[in-house]
Write an enzyme that holds these catalytic residues in place. Structure first.
Site, PDB file in Angstrom:
ATOM      1  N   ASP A 125       0.743  -1.028  -0.133  1.00  0.00           N
ATOM      2  CA  ASP A 125       0.054   0.111  -0.388  1.00  0.00           C
ATOM      3  C   ASP A 125       0.731   1.088   0.144  1.00  0.00           C
ATOM      4  OD1 ASP A 125       0.655  -0.590   3.037  1.00  0.00           O
ATOM      5  OD2 ASP A 125      -0.530   0.876   3.067  1.00  0.00           O
ATOM      6  N   GLU A 128      -0.281  -1.239   6.016  1.00  0.00           N
ATOM      7  CA  GLU A 128       1.480  -0.605   6.361  1.00  0.00           C
ATOM      8  C   GLU A 128       0.862   1.144   7.294  1.00  0.00           C
ATOM      9  OE1 GLU A 128       5.080   1.139   8.200  1.00  0.00           O
ATOM     10  OE2 GLU A 128       4.209   1.772   6.135  1.00  0.00           O
TER      11      GLU A 128
END
Length: 617
Positions: free
Chosen positions: A207, A274
């Site tokens: 991400d 994250e």
């Protein structure tokens, strides 16, 4: 496996280090060494001769620690004493020091040179650049308000990234065992021939931080272009963290093409949130990995983080700075309720005024700093004092004396806080009032207001200690303002409550203790293999012309996905093999870009680490 696991559990956790400072952060006398460079070597030779003479006299009984000059031959000092006459550095980077132990450069005995040659080819590099650019072009944004996987459609973009990776690296996905955890978490398992050897885990995340649409015109190239302009690869994720993810896949693919078959098992774990919390990604991956390999069932885990390598202390000595631990984390909400009513008849303090007084009390009471031997800040300071070409002589001398003198240790702490402002955040638990809410109408007294204070917890503290200290600081103000107080679920004797009520709580339930410290002592083989690989990768680079490499571990102030992996191994290292100058504008901001040739160095590093871990670990 059981015997290797037991051996890893015996390693001592003493060695760690901190965020190092650069020459630009130092006071003006940092360059004193440069001015005196011509006399350094003669003084060092004289110091060695004096030391040898002391040892000889002591050995023959002519001198003892308690008599005359013999006391100068013994480093232990009690109480506040004059500085030692012999300085500890700067030493050449190839010279060993107990203050900052350095593992030797570790070169793979096979395939290292062949793959270095491959990675230097223009055709290979252009293919690698396009592979990273293609991953950047898929906008896998992670949001704080994402719902669970399967319920929130915004997760579905990660399926497109998976399709891209499988299409770009067919050899990898056909050869390694692929497991998907919580739909979008990726685990690649490369089985080794020795099932008793603990695996090595490489972590990264898929991400990226969302791009603010309002900044679209500020990008030199569009935020998700993945454009290679001949020098830079542009776009969100090019630095954080698709660069690490693609570098890992490039390394696996190249090794497979060479016919490499590992003895040790290697695992890649790619999270997908994250940048928000990690709970959906690494949180589930950690459970899967522990179920698969067991508690303390991993030899070494590498994730993003650390500091960039470079000559941050001047001269031609390269400092590489992996992170061996992280600060803790806690958001505390202060909620004040008070009587409402019309603002034409206000009380002495409205709820906002009461909250403001409490915030002032907090900001007027910063947490105490600490410099602990064996802690992160201490160890990194020792590395800088020992090997940095440009470093304040006062700090260098205090660091040398602090090894044995408690008073010098206190003086070193105070000097670091005075000379290097960044140490104020490193040596203490920080507190920042980042959120505030209250009031709904200009003529209505606010009935409920709140603020959230963000804390990064120092390695010498804990969440429970922080809660106690926070409550202790607010108690006098609550009494003075006639506020009743509930602190983290417990009623505390404070004011009468006539003016209102205060509730302290963990704002989001995300409190995190300071992380365990990865051992960096000479006997810890996993750390030695990783640090030795860093040295070998730098020293074998085509551009290398430095006098040496120093690996100086640091304390990471922020948190990574490793927060979920503590049960897997004590050998957790956060490190991205790239220089600051190879990042155009950092991460999480406009014009994120990575210098293409600099990024190839991370492919070289991961490849060498796989080979070295398989051969030496």
């Amino acid at each position: 496996m059981a015997s290797e696991k037991a051996a890893l559990q015996q390693h001592d956790a003493k060695g760690t280090a901190i965020l190092p400072i650069s020459a630009q952060d130092l006071p003006r006398d940092a360059h004193a060494h440069t001015r005196a460079h011509t006399v350094t070597k003669p003084l060092r030779r004289l110091a060695v001769l004096i030391g040898l003479a002391c040892l000889a006299y002591t050995a023959y009984g002519f001198l003892t620690p308690a008599h005359g000059a013999g006391a100068a031959c013994h480093g232990k000092q009690h109480g506040r004493t004059a500085p030692s006459a012999v300085r500890a550095g700067p030493l050449p980077p190839g010279e060993q020091s107990d203050a900052c132990p350095q593992p030797r450069a570790l070169h793979p005995s096979a395939l290292g040179a062949e793959l270095d040659a491959l990675y230097a080819e223009d055709g290979y590099r252009r293919g690698a650049y396009e592979a990273l650019g293609g991953a950047v072009r898929i906008p896998t944004e992670s949001y704080d308000d994402l719902g669970p996987v399967g319920e929130d459609a915004r997760w579905e973009i990660f399926a497109k990234l998976h399709e891209y990776l499988e299409r770009t690296y067919p050899r990898v996905f056909e050869t390694l065992k692929v497991t998907k955890v919580n739909t979008y978490g990726l685990v690649l398992h490369w089985q080794g021939s020795d099932e008793s050897a603990l695996p090595v885990v490489f972590a990264a995340h898929q991400d990226v931080v969302p791009v603010n649409p309002a900044t679209a015109d500020e990008w030199i190239h569009p935020a998700y272009s993945g454009f290679y302009d001949g020098e830079w690869i542009w776009g969100r994720g090019s630095c954080d963290d698709k660069s690490d993810l693609i570098a890992g896949l490039q390394s696996i693919d190249a090794l497979l093409a060479q016919g490499f078959k590992p003895t040790r098992t290697f695992v890649w774990a790619f999270g997908f949130d994250e940048e928000s919390s990690g709970a959906q990604g690494a949180g589930h991956l950690a459970t899967y990995l522990e179920d698969t390999y067991g508690r303390d069932g991993v030899a070494l885990l590498l994730d993003e983080g650390g500091g960039a390598w470079g000559t941050q202390y001047g001269g031609d000595v390269i400092f590489a700075v992996p992170s061996l631990n992280e600060k803790g984390y806690l958001d505390i909400r202060i909620e004040v309720t008070a009587q409402g009513g019309h603002s034409s008849v206000p009380p002495k303090h409205t709820a906002i005024g009461l909250l403001s007084s409490l915030i002032v009390a907090i900001e007027d009471a910063p947490h105490e700093p600490a410099l602990l031997r064996g802690g992160g800040p201490y160890n990194a300071t020792q590395c800088a004092a020992t090997y940095a070409p440009e470093y304040p002589e006062r700090l260098r001398q205090l660091a040398h004396d602090a090894i044995a003198s408690d008073s010098a240790l206190d003086d070193l702490r105070d000097a670091l806080l005075e000379d290097v402002p960044r140490f104020d955040a490193i040596l203490r638990t920080t507190q920042a009032v980042d959120l505030i809410q209250g009031g709904v109408k200009v003529n209505a007294l606010p009935e409920k207001v709140s603020a959230v204070v963000n804390h990064r917890i120092a390695e010498h503290s804990s969440t429970s200690q922080l809660k106690d200290e926070f409550t202790h600081v607010l108690l006098p103000a609550a009494k003075r303002l006639n506020l009743s107080l509930e602190a983290f679920g417990a009623n505390v004797s404070a004011g009468s409550g006539k003016a209102g009520h205060v509730v302290l709580s963990d704002a989001f339930g995300t409190g995190l203790e300071p992380s365990p410290v990865t051992p960096s002592d000479a006997g810890n083989v996993p750390y030695a293999v990783l640090a030795g690989t860093i040295k070998a990768t730098l020293e074998s680079a085509g551009w290398y012309n430095a006098s040496g490499v120093v690996v100086a571990p640091l304390l990471q102030l922020g948190n990574t996905d490793t927060r979920y992996y503590w049960n897997l191994t004590r050998n957790i290292v956060r490190y991205k093999h790239i220089r600051d100058v190879d990042r155009y504008n950092g991460a999480h901001t406009v014009n994120e870009a990575v210098r293409a040739e600099g990024w190839i160095e991370s492919v070289r590093f991961i490849t060498k680490l796989i080979l070295n871990a398989d051969e030496y670990l």
